[in-house]
Motif scaffolding. Structure first.
Motif, PDB file in Angstrom:
ATOM      1  N   MET A   1     -54.591 -21.101  68.077  1.00 48.51           N
ATOM      2  CA  MET A   1     -55.304 -22.052  67.073  1.00 48.51           C
ATOM      3  C   MET A   1     -56.683 -21.964  67.067  1.00 48.51           C
ATOM      4  O   MET A   1     -57.384 -22.026  68.256  1.00 48.51           O
ATOM      5  CB  MET A   1     -54.626 -23.164  67.044  1.00 48.51           C
ATOM      6  CG  MET A   1     -54.663 -24.034  68.526  1.00 48.51           C
ATOM      7  SD  MET A   1     -53.790 -25.374  68.493  1.00 48.51           S
ATOM      8  CE  MET A   1     -54.133 -26.717  67.324  1.00 48.51           C
ATOM      9  N   LEU A   2     -57.210 -22.736  66.241  1.00 51.31           N
ATOM     10  CA  LEU A   2     -58.670 -23.100  66.480  1.00 51.31           C
ATOM     11  C   LEU A   2     -58.923 -24.319  67.079  1.00 51.31           C
ATOM     12  O   LEU A   2     -58.296 -25.313  66.814  1.00 51.31           O
ATOM     13  CB  LEU A   2     -59.243 -23.275  64.853  1.00 51.31           C
ATOM     14  CG  LEU A   2     -59.367 -21.787  64.119  1.00 51.31           C
ATOM     15  CD1 LEU A   2     -60.210 -22.108  62.722  1.00 51.31           C
ATOM     16  CD2 LEU A   2     -60.462 -20.799  65.064  1.00 51.31           C
ATOM     17  N   GLY A   3     -59.680 -24.638  68.041  1.00 49.13           N
ATOM     18  CA  GLY A   3     -60.160 -25.537  68.722  1.00 49.13           C
ATOM     19  C   GLY A   3     -61.393 -26.428  68.516  1.00 49.13           C
ATOM     20  O   GLY A   3     -62.065 -26.230  67.678  1.00 49.13           O
ATOM     21  N   GLY A   4     -61.549 -27.222  69.272  1.00 43.61           N
ATOM     22  CA  GLY A   4     -62.597 -28.431  68.949  1.00 43.61           C
ATOM     23  C   GLY A   4     -63.874 -28.101  68.808  1.00 43.61           C
ATOM     24  O   GLY A   4     -64.547 -28.868  68.026  1.00 43.61           O
ATOM     25  N   ARG A   5     -64.581 -27.056  69.298  1.00 40.86           N
ATOM     26  CA  ARG A   5     -65.898 -26.606  69.005  1.00 40.86           C
ATOM     27  C   ARG A   5     -65.994 -25.659  68.162  1.00 40.86           C
ATOM     28  O   ARG A   5     -67.183 -25.251  67.446  1.00 40.86           O
ATOM     29  CB  ARG A   5     -66.605 -25.988  70.400  1.00 40.86           C
ATOM     30  CG  ARG A   5     -66.870 -26.934  71.461  1.00 40.86           C
ATOM     31  CD  ARG A   5     -67.726 -26.652  72.786  1.00 40.86           C
ATOM     32  NE  ARG A   5     -68.976 -25.842  72.349  1.00 40.86           N
ATOM     33  CZ  ARG A   5     -69.946 -26.449  71.972  1.00 40.86           C
ATOM     34  NH1 ARG A   5     -70.049 -27.677  71.997  1.00 40.86           N
ATOM     35  NH2 ARG A   5     -71.082 -25.780  71.859  1.00 40.86           N
TER      36      ARG A   5
ATOM     37  N   GLU B   1     -63.796 -21.324  68.184  1.00 40.19           N
ATOM     38  CA  GLU B   1     -62.996 -21.488  69.414  1.00 40.19           C
ATOM     39  C   GLU B   1     -61.414 -21.211  69.134  1.00 40.19           C
ATOM     40  O   GLU B   1     -60.860 -22.104  68.588  1.00 40.19           O
ATOM     41  CB  GLU B   1     -63.182 -22.858  69.929  1.00 40.19           C
ATOM     42  CG  GLU B   1     -62.919 -23.147  71.390  1.00 40.19           C
ATOM     43  CD  GLU B   1     -63.360 -24.560  71.968  1.00 40.19           C
ATOM     44  OE1 GLU B   1     -64.054 -24.629  72.662  1.00 40.19           O
ATOM     45  OE2 GLU B   1     -62.507 -25.463  71.465  1.00 40.19           O
ATOM     46  N   LEU B   2     -60.909 -20.196  69.933  1.00 42.93           N
ATOM     47  CA  LEU B   2     -59.565 -19.796  69.977  1.00 42.93           C
ATOM     48  C   LEU B   2     -58.941 -20.463  70.996  1.00 42.93           C
ATOM     49  O   LEU B   2     -59.335 -20.295  72.330  1.00 42.93           O
ATOM     50  CB  LEU B   2     -59.246 -18.262  69.722  1.00 42.93           C
ATOM     51  CG  LEU B   2     -59.662 -17.680  68.618  1.00 42.93           C
ATOM     52  CD1 LEU B   2     -59.343 -16.113  68.948  1.00 42.93           C
ATOM     53  CD2 LEU B   2     -59.229 -18.029  67.155  1.00 42.93           C
ATOM     54  N   VAL B   3     -57.949 -21.447  70.901  1.00 42.91           N
ATOM     55  CA  VAL B   3     -57.203 -22.116  72.087  1.00 42.91           C
ATOM     56  C   VAL B   3     -55.986 -21.470  71.847  1.00 42.91           C
ATOM     57  O   VAL B   3     -55.314 -21.247  71.010  1.00 42.91           O
ATOM     58  CB  VAL B   3     -56.923 -23.620  71.779  1.00 42.91           C
ATOM     59  CG1 VAL B   3     -56.166 -24.080  72.731  1.00 42.91           C
ATOM     60  CG2 VAL B   3     -58.616 -24.271  71.682  1.00 42.91           C
TER      61      VAL B   3
ATOM     62  N   MET C   1     -60.502 -30.955  64.796  1.00 43.64           N
ATOM     63  CA  MET C   1     -59.595 -29.937  65.722  1.00 43.64           C
ATOM     64  C   MET C   1     -59.542 -30.564  67.069  1.00 43.64           C
ATOM     65  O   MET C   1     -60.389 -30.908  67.582  1.00 43.64           O
ATOM     66  CB  MET C   1     -60.378 -28.505  65.679  1.00 43.64           C
ATOM     67  CG  MET C   1     -60.311 -27.861  64.121  1.00 43.64           C
ATOM     68  SD  MET C   1     -61.357 -26.270  64.294  1.00 43.64           S
ATOM     69  CE  MET C   1     -61.277 -26.005  62.418  1.00 43.64           C
ATOM     70  N   GLY C   2     -58.598 -30.428  67.837  1.00 48.75           N
ATOM     71  CA  GLY C   2     -58.084 -30.924  69.125  1.00 48.75           C
ATOM     72  C   GLY C   2     -58.990 -30.042  70.366  1.00 48.75           C
ATOM     73  O   GLY C   2     -59.469 -28.712  70.114  1.00 48.75           O
ATOM     74  N   GLU C   3     -59.383 -30.699  71.244  1.00 48.22           N
ATOM     75  CA  GLU C   3     -60.038 -30.385  72.671  1.00 48.22           C
ATOM     76  C   GLU C   3     -58.873 -29.718  73.417  1.00 48.22           C
ATOM     77  O   GLU C   3     -57.398 -29.969  73.219  1.00 48.22           O
ATOM     78  CB  GLU C   3     -60.589 -31.143  73.222  1.00 48.22           C
ATOM     79  CG  GLU C   3     -61.743 -31.999  72.555  1.00 48.22           C
ATOM     80  CD  GLU C   3     -62.871 -30.964  72.215  1.00 48.22           C
ATOM     81  OE1 GLU C   3     -62.846 -30.082  73.201  1.00 48.22           O
ATOM     82  OE2 GLU C   3     -63.632 -31.294  71.029  1.00 48.22           O
ATOM     83  N   VAL C   4     -59.235 -28.494  74.179  1.00 51.28           N
ATOM     84  CA  VAL C   4     -58.155 -27.650  74.765  1.00 51.28           C
ATOM     85  C   VAL C   4     -57.195 -28.672  75.739  1.00 51.28           C
ATOM     86  O   VAL C   4     -56.029 -28.606  75.746  1.00 51.28           O
ATOM     87  CB  VAL C   4     -58.953 -26.565  75.603  1.00 51.28           C
ATOM     88  CG1 VAL C   4     -59.668 -27.402  76.558  1.00 51.28           C
ATOM     89  CG2 VAL C   4     -57.733 -25.682  76.324  1.00 51.28           C
TER      90      VAL C   4
END
Length: 276
Positions: A122-126, A237-239, A153-156
């Motif tokens: 998923m796409l992440g915070g940055r 950012e891909l998490v 979007m959430g941080e890892v």
């Protein structure tokens, strides 16, 4: 008589999201291509052959050639997955649009047989932090306020915690950062629409924004982030989330006090007692 508490309002307009996705352009789905490549690479590191995979994805064609035997279902709020039917579930590029991401992960866990693997990307915070910053500053200057424009979007670290809340064993979360370059901020926003990633927040403005906002956004973006070649960078950012459905055969953490050797003995250093 006490009324039942109202449910929390949904963050995303899923109907608007579905409409945006129907307008996507296949050549703009490079993030989905990267997510597929990342999943394939990670599966090569797992000493297991998966024979009953399922893939949750808004764009099935991205996955058909790589996983021809997989059951592919859309990332709807209720996933069309049969409990215990799969040994691998891939949730691809949809969790950042989920009104209930923990619920999505729980559904994935229930779809897994014992000791089955989940891989979620998923796409992440940055993601898009440059555009987010420029838009916020520009809107404050032009309109005197802020409106919801880019998906939060959430941080890892927080996203990794979702795996534990959903009941997965051996949870792991890590980040794959990447940067794309665009001619200007309008080019980037056009690309986001072509990806099907346009604004689908429930609280988004329902009327056109003034042209001055986008001119100011371009100026701020360029002032703070422009590259030497004149292009504008955009961070994505891909998490990657990995977890296993619980099984008695999996490794378990040792109980506190069950070690057979002191740490000082293992390291071959003198033990120092802390002052009382």
């Amino acid at each position: 008589m006490t009324q039942a508490p109202k449910s929390q309002p949904e963050l995303f307009d899923r109907q608007a999201l579905a409409i945006h996705r129907t307008r996507h352009q296949p050549e703009a789905l490079f993030l989905h291509d990267l997510a597929r490549d990342e999943v394939e690479d990670r599966l090569t590191l797992v000493n297991r052959t998966f024979t009953k995979p399922a893939i949750v994805s808004p764009f099935a064609n991205i996955w058909r050639n790589s996983f021809p035997e997989a059951r592919i279902v859309p990332d709807e709020e209720v996933l069309d997955l049969t409990p215990g039917a799969h040994d691998l579930v891939i949730h691809a590029m949809g969790l950042h649009w989920a009104n209930d991401p923990v619920g999505q992960l729980i559904q994935c866990r229930r779809a897994l047989a014992e000791d089955g693997l989940l891989l979620a990307v998923m796409l992440g915070g940055r993601t898009l932090h440059e555009l987010r910053s420029a838009l916020a500053e520009a809107e404050t200057r032009v309109t005197g306020g802020l409106s919801p424009r880019i998906v939060p979007m959430g941080e890892v670290r927080d996203l990794g915690g979702l795996l534990q809340r959903a009941g997965f064993s051996l949870p792991v979360a890590d980040v794959v950062p990447l940067t794309a370059q665009y001619r200007d901020s309008l080019h980037l926003m056009q690309e986001l629409r072509a990806m099907g990633e346009a604004n689908a927040l429930n609280q988004r403005l329902k009327h056109p924004s003034p042209r001055a906002l986008f001119a100011e956004t371009e100026a701020i973006y360029r002032e703070h982030f422009a590259l030497d070649n004149g292009k504008l960078p955009a961070t994505f950012e891909l998490v990657c989330l990995t977890g296993w459905s619980p099984s008695d055969s999996q490794q378990k953490p040792l109980r506190p006090g069950s070690a057979k050797m002191r740490l000082s003995e293992a390291l071959k250093v003198p033990e120092t007692k802390l002052p009382k």
